[in-house]
Motif scaffolding. Structure first.
Motif, PDB file in Angstrom:
ATOM      1  N   ALA A  73      -6.722   4.293   4.485  1.00  0.00           N
ATOM      2  CA  ALA A  73      -8.298   4.519   5.382  1.00  0.00           C
ATOM      3  C   ALA A  73      -8.695   5.658   4.160  1.00  0.00           C
ATOM      4  N   PHE A  74      -8.184   6.718   4.026  1.00  0.00           N
ATOM      5  CA  PHE A  74      -8.443   7.805   2.650  1.00  0.00           C
ATOM      6  C   PHE A  74      -9.160   7.182   2.020  1.00  0.00           C
ATOM      7  N   ALA A  75      -8.599   5.948   1.419  1.00  0.00           N
ATOM      8  CA  ALA A  75      -8.754   5.410   0.016  1.00  0.00           C
ATOM      9  C   ALA A  75     -10.474   4.974  -0.295  1.00  0.00           C
ATOM     10  N   ARG A  76     -10.642   4.274   1.562  1.00  0.00           N
ATOM     11  CA  ARG A  76     -11.526   3.194   1.604  1.00  0.00           C
ATOM     12  C   ARG A  76     -12.783   4.640   1.808  1.00  0.00           C
ATOM     13  N   ASN A  77     -12.569   6.011   2.373  1.00  0.00           N
ATOM     14  CA  ASN A  77     -13.294   6.592   2.590  1.00  0.00           C
ATOM     15  C   ASN A  77     -13.488   7.356   1.487  1.00  0.00           C
ATOM     16  N   HIS A  78     -13.573   7.001   0.064  1.00  0.00           N
ATOM     17  CA  HIS A  78     -13.721   7.511  -0.788  1.00  0.00           C
ATOM     18  C   HIS A  78     -13.967   6.786  -2.127  1.00  0.00           C
ATOM     19  N   GLY A  79     -13.593   5.391  -1.964  1.00  0.00           N
ATOM     20  CA  GLY A  79     -13.400   4.799  -2.808  1.00  0.00           C
ATOM     21  C   GLY A  79     -13.005   4.639  -3.964  1.00  0.00           C
ATOM     22  N   LEU A  80     -11.327   4.887  -3.416  1.00  0.00           N
ATOM     23  CA  LEU A  80     -10.312   4.828  -4.270  1.00  0.00           C
ATOM     24  C   LEU A  80      -9.362   3.571  -4.373  1.00  0.00           C
ATOM     25  N   LYS A  81      -9.116   3.661  -5.337  1.00  0.00           N
ATOM     26  CA  LYS A  81      -7.868   2.119  -5.183  1.00  0.00           C
ATOM     27  C   LYS A  81      -6.268   2.970  -4.575  1.00  0.00           C
ATOM     28  N   VAL A  82      -5.637   1.890  -4.576  1.00  0.00           N
ATOM     29  CA  VAL A  82      -4.547   2.024  -4.202  1.00  0.00           C
ATOM     30  C   VAL A  82      -3.613   0.960  -5.097  1.00  0.00           C
ATOM     31  N   ILE A  83      -2.649   1.952  -5.842  1.00  0.00           N
ATOM     32  CA  ILE A  83      -1.012   1.244  -6.451  1.00  0.00           C
ATOM     33  C   ILE A  83      -0.241   1.832  -5.584  1.00  0.00           C
ATOM     34  N   GLU A  84       0.399   0.710  -5.287  1.00  0.00           N
ATOM     35  CA  GLU A  84       1.640   0.912  -4.730  1.00  0.00           C
ATOM     36  C   GLU A  84       2.927   1.044  -5.212  1.00  0.00           C
ATOM     37  N   ASP A  85       3.974   2.264  -5.552  1.00  0.00           N
ATOM     38  CA  ASP A  85       5.168   2.154  -5.799  1.00  0.00           C
ATOM     39  C   ASP A  85       6.202   1.173  -5.011  1.00  0.00           C
ATOM     40  N   CYS A  86       6.302   0.156  -5.202  1.00  0.00           N
ATOM     41  CA  CYS A  86       7.596  -0.370  -4.351  1.00  0.00           C
ATOM     42  C   CYS A  86       8.690  -0.294  -4.678  1.00  0.00           C
ATOM     43  N   ALA A  87       9.521   0.196  -6.213  1.00  0.00           N
ATOM     44  CA  ALA A  87      10.040  -0.435  -6.679  1.00  0.00           C
ATOM     45  C   ALA A  87      11.619   0.339  -6.355  1.00  0.00           C
ATOM     46  N   GLN A  88      11.816   1.014  -5.489  1.00  0.00           N
ATOM     47  CA  GLN A  88      13.014   0.985  -4.327  1.00  0.00           C
ATOM     48  C   GLN A  88      12.340   0.468  -3.028  1.00  0.00           C
ATOM     49  N   ALA A  89      12.038  -0.777  -2.882  1.00  0.00           N
ATOM     50  CA  ALA A  89      11.340  -0.548  -0.979  1.00  0.00           C
ATOM     51  C   ALA A  89      11.319  -2.076  -1.070  1.00  0.00           C
ATOM     52  N   ILE A  90      11.857  -3.547  -2.068  1.00  0.00           N
ATOM     53  CA  ILE A  90      11.483  -4.345  -1.546  1.00  0.00           C
ATOM     54  C   ILE A  90      11.619  -5.195  -0.924  1.00  0.00           C
ATOM     55  N   GLY A  91      11.205  -6.216   0.052  1.00  0.00           N
ATOM     56  CA  GLY A  91      11.401  -6.290   1.618  1.00  0.00           C
ATOM     57  C   GLY A  91      10.879  -5.215   2.951  1.00  0.00           C
ATOM     58  N   ALA A  92      10.701  -4.159   2.903  1.00  0.00           N
ATOM     59  CA  ALA A  92      10.189  -3.257   3.064  1.00  0.00           C
ATOM     60  C   ALA A  92       8.690  -3.612   3.766  1.00  0.00           C
ATOM     61  N   SER A  93       8.756  -3.051   5.073  1.00  0.00           N
ATOM     62  CA  SER A  93       7.313  -3.366   6.324  1.00  0.00           C
ATOM     63  C   SER A  93       6.693  -2.343   6.747  1.00  0.00           C
ATOM     64  N   TYR A  94       5.004  -2.802   6.917  1.00  0.00           N
ATOM     65  CA  TYR A  94       4.611  -1.785   7.704  1.00  0.00           C
ATOM     66  C   TYR A  94       3.488  -2.474   8.002  1.00  0.00           C
ATOM     67  N   HIS A  95       4.107  -1.984   9.633  1.00  0.00           N
ATOM     68  CA  HIS A  95       3.188  -3.112  10.576  1.00  0.00           C
ATOM     69  C   HIS A  95       3.161  -4.475   9.924  1.00  0.00           C
ATOM     70  N   GLY A  96       4.444  -5.023  10.063  1.00  0.00           N
ATOM     71  CA  GLY A  96       4.140  -6.603  10.312  1.00  0.00           C
ATOM     72  C   GLY A  96       4.132  -7.268   8.548  1.00  0.00           C
ATOM     73  N   GLN A  97       3.594  -6.080   7.347  1.00  0.00           N
ATOM     74  CA  GLN A  97       3.193  -6.974   6.030  1.00  0.00           C
ATOM     75  C   GLN A  97       4.362  -5.973   5.271  1.00  0.00           C
ATOM     76  N   LYS A  98       4.714  -6.784   3.868  1.00  0.00           N
ATOM     77  CA  LYS A  98       5.153  -5.928   3.119  1.00  0.00           C
ATOM     78  C   LYS A  98       4.770  -5.431   2.610  1.00  0.00           C
ATOM     79  N   VAL A  99       5.654  -4.556   1.584  1.00  0.00           N
ATOM     80  CA  VAL A  99       5.139  -3.659   0.617  1.00  0.00           C
ATOM     81  C   VAL A  99       4.828  -4.031  -0.340  1.00  0.00           C
ATOM     82  N   GLY A 100       3.764  -3.453  -0.797  1.00  0.00           N
ATOM     83  CA  GLY A 100       2.838  -4.822  -1.992  1.00  0.00           C
ATOM     84  C   GLY A 100       2.460  -5.589  -2.046  1.00  0.00           C
ATOM     85  N   ALA A 101       1.783  -5.467  -0.375  1.00  0.00           N
ATOM     86  CA  ALA A 101       0.885  -6.820  -0.183  1.00  0.00           C
ATOM     87  C   ALA A 101      -0.398  -5.836   0.203  1.00  0.00           C
ATOM     88  N   LEU A 102      -0.248  -4.583   0.493  1.00  0.00           N
ATOM     89  CA  LEU A 102      -1.063  -3.300   1.087  1.00  0.00           C
ATOM     90  C   LEU A 102      -2.668  -3.220   0.820  1.00  0.00           C
TER      91      LEU A 102
END
Length: 373
Positions: free
Chosen positions: A146-175
């Protein structure tokens, strides 16, 4: 004295050797060691697992971050907001693009970026946010996005330690706009050398990443821009293809082990990591990272002498590393600095036995009693 490592890679290999050896030998026999059908299949399988359209194999998690930032248009003169607490490769990747990291403090208790501090970090030149899903915990991506959208920023996730973790049913790296993964051998999904992956749903970003990983050549021998030699080789891709079907089971086992530690450490003079950040998250416990009252390094040494490898992740916060400390004085990110002084991870890997956990906690209790009374 026998020694229990913080992660025992040999146990996993012994369990999978009968599958890994023929997979690797098939690559050797094919004569196709760079890119080719094995890498393509690996990328497709990882993209399907992570719930994204595209996946690009590269030679390390660090390169994944660098290439993703560059593909998103980050470069000299830009700034990227990121967490103060992580392995220094995250900040290093930002610096390697010519941009400058802007460090934000962490939430007490889970070591992820505190989204409430993002507005205060919005200085001129900020073009992206790089949240780090540290220890296998997903960040609060709803607030970050939400913060990034409000300010026109890109979001690059560092998922190095979290493959398979999920947020609201979506895997990290897909958000975010892109996700960056490491396949360093000790990761939840590791290869037998260095390896990395970038995920995205953006076709233009995907096309740029394919060129960046191969000398800036989207077509053979036609260089459109300066790139890198950063490819995940076919041998490592073959190993990852064998391992991927086991990942969900391994992550489930990590959560089970974390719950057992949580019970064993009830009433012990340490701060236990949370089992989950919220109802929206499913964590994968890359580390089981305690907070200890004081004398962390003394306790770590005592545990090693008792036969248990425990590690500090990470003893120096990113902003206090020598390359950044002149611009980020002490107490500029106090929660991260406290974590750097007090965090101690104890052994955790899918093949760990409950009896071994009990031995770890027994030694921990004995040493805590000696140190703190």
């Amino acid at each position: 004295m026998s020694r229990l490592a913080i992660t025992d890679l040999k146990r996993q290999y012994e369990a999978l050797a009968a599958e890994i050896r023929p997979a690797v030998e098939a690559v050797f026999a094919s004569g196709w060691y760079i890119k080719g059908p094995v890498l393509q299949a690996c990328e497709q399988e990882l993209a399907a697992y992570l719930g994204v359209k595209y996946a690009v194999g590269v030679n390390s998690g660090t390169d994944a971050l660098i290439l993703a930032l560059l593909a998103a248009g980050i470069g000299p003169g830009d700034k990227v907001i990121t967490s103060a607490m992580s392995f220094t490769a995250t900040a290093e990747a930002i610096s390697r693009t010519g941009a400058e990291p802007v460090f934000v403090d962490i939430l007490p208790g889970n070591d992820c970026l505190n989204p409430a501090l993002l507005e205060g970090a919005l200085v001129p030149g900020v073009k992206a946010v790089l949240p780090i899903h540290l220890h296998g915990y997903p960040c609060d991506m709803q607030a970050i996005l939400a913060f990034a959208r409000n300010h026109g920023l890109k979001v690059i996730e560092d998922c190095a330690q979290a493959i398979g973790a999920s947020y609201h049913g979506q895997k990290v790296g897909a958000l975010g706009d892109a996700g960056c993964f490491s396949f360093f051998p000790t990761k939840n999904l590791g290869c037998y050398g260095d390896g990395g992956l970038i995920t995205t749903d953006s076709e233009p970003l995907y096309a740029k990443l394919q060129g960046l990983r191969e000398h800036g050549m989207p077509r053979k021998n036609i260089q459109d821009y300066t790139g890198f030699n950063s490819r995940l080789d076919a041998v490592q891709a073959a190993i990852l293809r064998v391992k991927l079907p086991y990942l969900e089971g391994w992550n489930s086992r990590r959560r089970e082990l974390a719950r057992h530690y949580h019970t064993l450490l009830e009433g012990v003079n340490v701060q236990r990591p949370p089992l989950e950040i919220s109802e929206a998250t499913t964590s994968v416990f890359h580390h089981y990272a305690l907070r200890v009252p004081a004398k962390r390094d003394v306790l770590q040494k005592a545990m090693a002498e008792a036969g248990f490898e425990c590690l500090a992740y990470y003893p120096v916060a990113q902003h206090r590393q020598a390359v950044y400390a002149d611009r980020w004085p002490e107490n500029s990110c106090p929660e991260a600095e406290l974590a750097a002084e007090t965090t101690l991870a104890i052994p955790l890997f899918p093949e760990l036995l409950a009896s071994e956990q009990e031995a770890v906690v027994s030694a921990l209790k004995q040493n805590l009693e000696v140190l703190y009374g």
